[in-house]
Design a protein around this motif. Structure first.
Motif, short mmCIF file in Angstrom:
data_model
loop_
_atom_site.label_atom_id
_atom_site.label_comp_id
_atom_site.label_asym_id
_atom_site.label_seq_id
_atom_site.Cartn_x
_atom_site.Cartn_y
_atom_site.Cartn_z
N SER A 190 0.81 -1.22 0.00
CA SER A 190 0.00 0.00 0.00
C SER A 190 0.84 1.27 0.00
O SER A 190 0.30 2.36 -0.12
CB SER A 190 -0.92 0.01 1.22
OG SER A 190 -0.14 0.08 2.41
N GLY A 191 2.15 1.15 0.19
CA GLY A 191 3.01 2.33 0.27
C GLY A 191 3.28 2.76 1.70
O GLY A 191 4.10 3.64 1.94
N VAL A 192 2.61 2.15 2.67
CA VAL A 192 2.85 2.44 4.08
C VAL A 192 4.21 1.85 4.46
O VAL A 192 4.57 0.76 4.03
CB VAL A 192 1.75 1.83 4.97
CG1 VAL A 192 2.07 1.99 6.45
CG2 VAL A 192 0.40 2.46 4.65
N ILE A 193 4.97 2.59 5.25
CA ILE A 193 6.28 2.12 5.72
C ILE A 193 6.06 1.37 7.03
O ILE A 193 5.44 1.90 7.95
CB ILE A 193 7.23 3.31 5.97
CG1 ILE A 193 7.42 4.09 4.69
CG2 ILE A 193 8.55 2.83 6.55
CD1 ILE A 193 8.04 5.44 4.90
N TYR A 194 6.57 0.16 7.10
CA TYR A 194 6.50 -0.63 8.32
C TYR A 194 7.89 -0.71 8.93
O TYR A 194 8.85 -1.06 8.26
CB TYR A 194 5.95 -2.03 8.03
CG TYR A 194 4.47 -2.00 7.70
CD1 TYR A 194 3.52 -2.07 8.71
CD2 TYR A 194 4.04 -1.83 6.39
CE1 TYR A 194 2.18 -2.00 8.42
CE2 TYR A 194 2.69 -1.76 6.10
CZ TYR A 194 1.77 -1.85 7.12
OH TYR A 194 0.43 -1.76 6.83
N VAL A 195 7.98 -0.37 10.22
CA VAL A 195 9.25 -0.32 10.95
C VAL A 195 9.28 -1.50 11.92
O VAL A 195 8.34 -1.71 12.67
CB VAL A 195 9.41 1.01 11.71
CG1 VAL A 195 10.75 1.06 12.43
CG2 VAL A 195 9.23 2.19 10.79
N VAL A 233 10.37 -1.52 5.80
CA VAL A 233 9.93 -2.18 4.58
C VAL A 233 8.77 -1.37 4.02
O VAL A 233 7.86 -0.99 4.75
CB VAL A 233 9.48 -3.62 4.84
CG1 VAL A 233 8.89 -4.26 3.60
CG2 VAL A 233 10.62 -4.46 5.36
N TRP A 234 8.83 -1.09 2.69
CA TRP A 234 7.73 -0.39 2.03
C TRP A 234 7.74 -0.71 0.55
O TRP A 234 8.75 -1.13 -0.01
CB TRP A 234 7.78 1.11 2.29
CG TRP A 234 8.86 1.84 1.58
CD1 TRP A 234 8.74 2.53 0.41
CD2 TRP A 234 10.23 1.99 1.96
NE1 TRP A 234 9.96 3.08 0.05
CE2 TRP A 234 10.88 2.77 0.98
CE3 TRP A 234 10.98 1.53 3.04
CZ2 TRP A 234 12.23 3.09 1.06
CZ3 TRP A 234 12.31 1.85 3.11
CH2 TRP A 234 12.92 2.63 2.14
N TRP A 235 6.60 -0.50 -0.09
CA TRP A 235 6.44 -0.68 -1.53
C TRP A 235 6.54 0.70 -2.16
O TRP A 235 5.80 1.62 -1.80
CB TRP A 235 5.08 -1.31 -1.82
CG TRP A 235 4.77 -1.47 -3.27
CD1 TRP A 235 4.00 -0.64 -4.01
CD2 TRP A 235 5.22 -2.50 -4.14
NE1 TRP A 235 3.93 -1.09 -5.31
CE2 TRP A 235 4.68 -2.24 -5.41
CE3 TRP A 235 6.03 -3.61 -3.98
CZ2 TRP A 235 4.92 -3.06 -6.51
CZ3 TRP A 235 6.26 -4.43 -5.06
CH2 TRP A 235 5.71 -4.15 -6.30
N ASP A 236 7.44 0.87 -3.13
CA ASP A 236 7.62 2.18 -3.76
C ASP A 236 6.93 2.30 -5.11
O ASP A 236 7.11 3.28 -5.83
CB ASP A 236 9.10 2.53 -3.89
CG ASP A 236 9.81 1.72 -4.96
OD1 ASP A 236 9.23 0.77 -5.50
OD2 ASP A 236 10.97 2.05 -5.26
N GLY A 237 6.12 1.30 -5.46
CA GLY A 237 5.43 1.31 -6.74
C GLY A 237 6.10 0.42 -7.77
O GLY A 237 5.48 0.03 -8.75
#
Length: 124
Positions: free
Chosen positions: A40-45, A57-61
């Motif tokens: 979703s683009g949310v950054i998980y720490v 960890v995050w999705w950058d597209g």
């Protein structure tokens, strides 16, 4: 610093994880343990058992991104270990990554009573 943008949503998993996990395993953990969408683009720490290491960890597209940081001295200021996740602002993430004493901010935050990301951010 190369990393997530300043307007990103940030969720912190308060329970330590196995730091041998890579981006795919951490993304799977986001969905299985926290009910979040790792794409979703949310950054998980995530934190290690020792408070001197964190992973984001995050999705950058275009793909999953993994950022890791280990402090040479001291440790990251972290909330008490509980189930669930809590939300940070971009400024709070910056303070966390710098190893600054944001403990007062994070201590005032209350994790979500559910294992889902909370919508409201806390402030210092």
């Amino acid at each position: 610093m190369i990393g997530p943008g300043s307007g990103a949503r940030v969720m912190v998993a308060t329970r330590p994880v196995d730091f041998r996990k890579g981006p795919d395993a951490l993304a799977a953990l986001v969905g299985a343990e926290y009910g979040g969408d790792p794409f979703s683009g949310v950054i998980y720490v995530f934190r290690a058992k020792r408070a001197d290491r964190i992973k984001l960890v995050w999705w950058d597209g275009t793909g999953l991104c993994l950022m890791a940081k280990k402090l040479e001295q001291g440790g990251f200021k972290w909330p008490g270990i509980q189930d669930g996740v809590m939300r940070l602002t971009a400024a709070q993430l910056g303070a966390l990554l710098e190893g600054l004493d944001g403990a007062g901010c994070m201590a005032d935050a209350s994790p979500s009573p559910r294992k889902l990301p909370v919508d409201g951010a806390f402030s210092c």
